[in-house]
Design an enzyme around this catalytic site. Structure first.
Site, PDB file in Angstrom:
ATOM      1  CE  LYS A  22      34.857  46.883  45.468  1.00  0.00           C
ATOM      2  NZ  LYS A  22      34.979  45.701  44.606  1.00  0.00           N
ATOM      3  CB  CYS A 118      31.718  35.436  44.399  1.00  0.00           C
ATOM      4  SG  CYS A 118      30.782  36.558  43.394  1.00  0.00           S
ATOM      5  NE  ARG A 123      32.018  38.167  39.619  1.00  0.00           N
ATOM      6  CZ  ARG A 123      32.401  39.124  40.475  1.00  0.00           C
ATOM      7  NH1 ARG A 123      32.111  39.023  41.746  1.00  0.00           N
ATOM      8  NH2 ARG A 123      33.111  40.155  40.034  1.00  0.00           N
ATOM      9  CG  ASP A 308      29.167  46.969  40.724  1.00  0.00           C
ATOM     10  OD1 ASP A 308      30.351  47.275  40.482  1.00  0.00           O
ATOM     11  OD2 ASP A 308      28.714  45.821  40.576  1.00  0.00           O
ATOM     12  NE  ARG A 400      35.341  41.700  49.080  1.00  0.00           N
ATOM     13  CZ  ARG A 400      35.253  40.755  48.158  1.00  0.00           C
ATOM     14  NH1 ARG A 400      34.419  39.739  48.316  1.00  0.00           N
ATOM     15  NH2 ARG A 400      35.983  40.807  47.058  1.00  0.00           N
TER      16      ARG A 400
END
Ligand code: EPZ
Length: 422
Positions: A22, A118, A123, A308, A400
Site C-alpha cells: 500500500k 489523524c 502529522r 507500522d 484501508r
C-alpha cells in the site's frame, strides 16, 4: 459499519499470498503526474486507500484504468487539467499530499489542501514544504491550502531533513527528478518503498543515486517517459500475517515474503521463540508449543523495527511469559490498541511513548473497536488467540490497508467472518 467476528483458539495452518505494498503504491501513483506518457503499475493491492488515490488523480485530470481485477493500474496524464487537490479527498488520506511535488515539478504550480492530523498524531507536513522551498518553490498557506508555485520551474538544491520523513523524502525525490540541476537529499528515509519509488522513476528516465541510504542524489532531466513497474511486496502486511501462526500456534507459509524486507522484525519474532524458515516461495513461520518469550521493542526508521508493526507485535507480547517494553518513537499517539487489548484481559501500562506489557496466560474474546489501520489488525490477531468470540467494529480502518483479511486468514483455518453493519 462492518465488523469482523473472530472465534479464537485455533492454530493456523496453510499459506497466505502477500500483496503489493500500500505505502509503495500510494507514492508510485502520484509519480504518474510527472510524465505525459502512461505509467502502468502491476501487483497493485486492492484497497480503499488505492481507490481514494485513484479518485484524487482523476480529479486532477488523470485517466486511471483498473485492469485485471484491480491488480494493474494504468495511469495516463496527458495533461493536468485541475491543479487543486480538494480537502474532501485529502482529509480522508494523508498520502494525498504526495501529489504536491509532482504537480509542481510538472507544471510549476499546485494547490493542495493541508491533510490535517489523524488518530495516531498531528502529522504535520512542514518537512514536505521546506523540501520544496529548497528547490525554489514559493509557498503560501491560505484557508487550509498550500498554494505552491515555481516560476521558471524547480531548481536543484540541497535538502537537509532535520528528522527522517518517509513522505517528505518521497515528495522531494519526485520533485527533484524534473528540477534543473543537481539535488542532494540528506537524512533521507531508507524504507524499501523509497527504493521502489526510485526504481520506478529510473525506469521513467530519472537519474537517481543513493536511494536506500541516508543521502540521495538526483540529476534533473527535462522530461520523464512512461514505464511499467511492479509494486514491491508489502512488508507490513507480511509482518502482520507472520504474527498469525506466531500468536495462534501452527505453521503458515507467506508466499512472496522476503526476510530482507522485515529483518529487524524477524529478529524480534525469533527472540520471542518463533521459527522463521526461508523457502523457495517465501517465509514459513511456525510456533509449535511452549509459551512465547518476552522481548523489548523500540520503533525506528528503516532499517529499524517498523512503527507500522508495533501494534501487531504488542498483541503477540500480551501472551508472553514475562514483561516486555515497547517504545514508540515515530508517532506521539500510537498506543490506542492498548485499552482495547486490555478489554481482552491483556495487562498493559502506557506511560507516554512507552508501553509495558506483562504477559498473561490467555486472552478472553470481547467486543472491541478499531481506532486506526494497524490497531484494527492487532485486535484481530489477539482475537485469533483469545478464548471465545471477539467482535472488532469499525473495520473500515482495516480495509484501508488489508485486502480480504477474513479470506486470507480463513483459508488457514481461522474462524473469522465479516458481519455487515448498519
Ligand atoms: C509513512 O507515513 C507511512 N504512510 C506510514 O504508514 C508510516 O507509519 C510512516 O511513513 C513511518 O514509517 C505512507 O507511506 C502512506 P513520516 P508518513 O513522514 O510519510 C513527523 C500505515 O499504517 N513529520 O515518516 O506520513 C511525523 O509527524 C501508515 O500504513 C513531521 O514532523 O510518515 C512523524 O512523527 C501510518 N513533519 C514522523 O515525522 C513532516 O513534514 C515520521 O513521519 C512529516 C512528518
Amino acid at each position: 459499519m462492518d465488523s469482523i467476528l473472530v472465534t479464537g483458539g485455533r492454530p493456523l495452518h496453510g499459506e497466505i499470498s502477500i500483496s503489493g505494498a500500500k505505502n509503495a503504491c500510494l507514492t508510485l501513483m502520484p509519480a504518474a503526474l510527472l510524465s505525459d506518457e502512461p505509467l502502468t503499475l502491476t501487483n497493485a493491492p486492492r484497497l480503499s486507500d488505492i481507490r481514494t488515490m485513484t479518485q484524487l488523480l482523476e480529479s486532477l485530470g488523470c485517466e486511471v484504468a483498473s485492469l485485471q481485477d484491480g491488480r494493474v493500474l494504468a495511469i495516463g496524464t496527458e495533461a493536468i487539467s485541475n491543479h487543486t487537490a480538494d480537502y474532501d479527498i485529502v482529509r480522508k488520506m494523508r498520502a494525498s499530499i504526495l501529489v504536491l511535488g509532482p504537480m509542481l515539478a510538472r507544471d510549476g504550480h499546485a494547490v493542495v489542501s493541508l491533510p490535517g492530523g489523524c488518530a495516531i498524531g498531528a502529522r504535520p507536513v512542514d518537512l514536505h514544504l521546506k523540501a520544496l522551498e529548497a528547490l525554489g518553490a514559493e509557498l503560501d498557506l491560505r484557508e487550509g491550502y498550500v498554494h505552491a508555485k515555481a516560476t521558471g520551474g524547480l531548481k536543484g538544491g540541497v535538502i537537509d531533513f532535520p528528522l527522517i520523513s518517509v513522505g517528505a523524502t518521497e515528495n522531494a525525490l519526485m520533485a527533484a527528478t524534473l528540477a534543473r540541476g543537481t539535488t542532494e537529499i540528506r537524512n533521507a528515509a531508507r524504507e524499501p518503498e523509497i527504493v521502489d519509488l526510485a526504481t520506478c522513476l529510473r525506469s521513467m528516465g530519472a537519474q537517481i543515486d543513493g536511494d536506500g541510504t541516508g543521502t540521495i542524489t538526483v540529476q534533473g532531466v527535462d522530461r520523464l517517459h512512461g514505464a511499467t513497474h511492479p509494486v514491491v511486496t508489502d512488508r507490513i502486511e507480511l509482518g502482520t500475517y507472520m504474527l498469525a501462526p506466531a500468536i495462534t500456534g501452527g505453521e503458515v507459509e507467506l508466499i512472496g515474503g522476503k526476510r530482507s524486507l522485515v529483518a529487524a522484525f524477524c529478529e524480534k519474532l525469533e527472540a520471542a521463540g518463533i521459527d522463521i524458515e526461508e523457502t523457495e516461495r517465501g517465509l514459513k513461520v511456525s510456533r509449535m508449543n511452549g509459551r512465547l518469550k518476552p522481548t523489548n521493542v523500540k520503533t525506528e526508521p528503516h532499517p529499524g523495527f517498523p512503527t507500522d508493526l508495533q501494534a501487531q507485535m504488542m498483541a503477540l507480547l500480551t501472551l508472553a511469559d514475562g514483561t516486555s517494553v515497547l517504545e514508540e518513537t515515530i508517532f506521539e499517539n500510537r498506543f490506542m490498541h492498548a485499552p482495547e487489548l486490555m478489554r481482552m484481559g491483556a495487562q498493559i501500562d502506557v506511560q507516554g511513548g512507552t508501553a509495558t506489557v506483562t504477559g498473561v496466560e490467555t486472552l478472553k474474546g470481547a467486543p472491541v473497536m478499531a481506532t486506526d489501520l494497524r490497531a484494527s489488525v492487532s485486535l484481530i490477531l489477539a482475537g485469533l488467540a483469545a478464548e471465545g468470540e471477539t467482535t472488532v467494529s469499525r473495520v473500515y480502518h482495516l480495509d484501508r490497508g488489508y485486502e480480504r483479511v477474513e479470506e486470507k486468514l480463513g483459508a488457514c483455518g481461522a474462524k473469522i467472518a465479516r458481519v455487515a453493519g448498519a
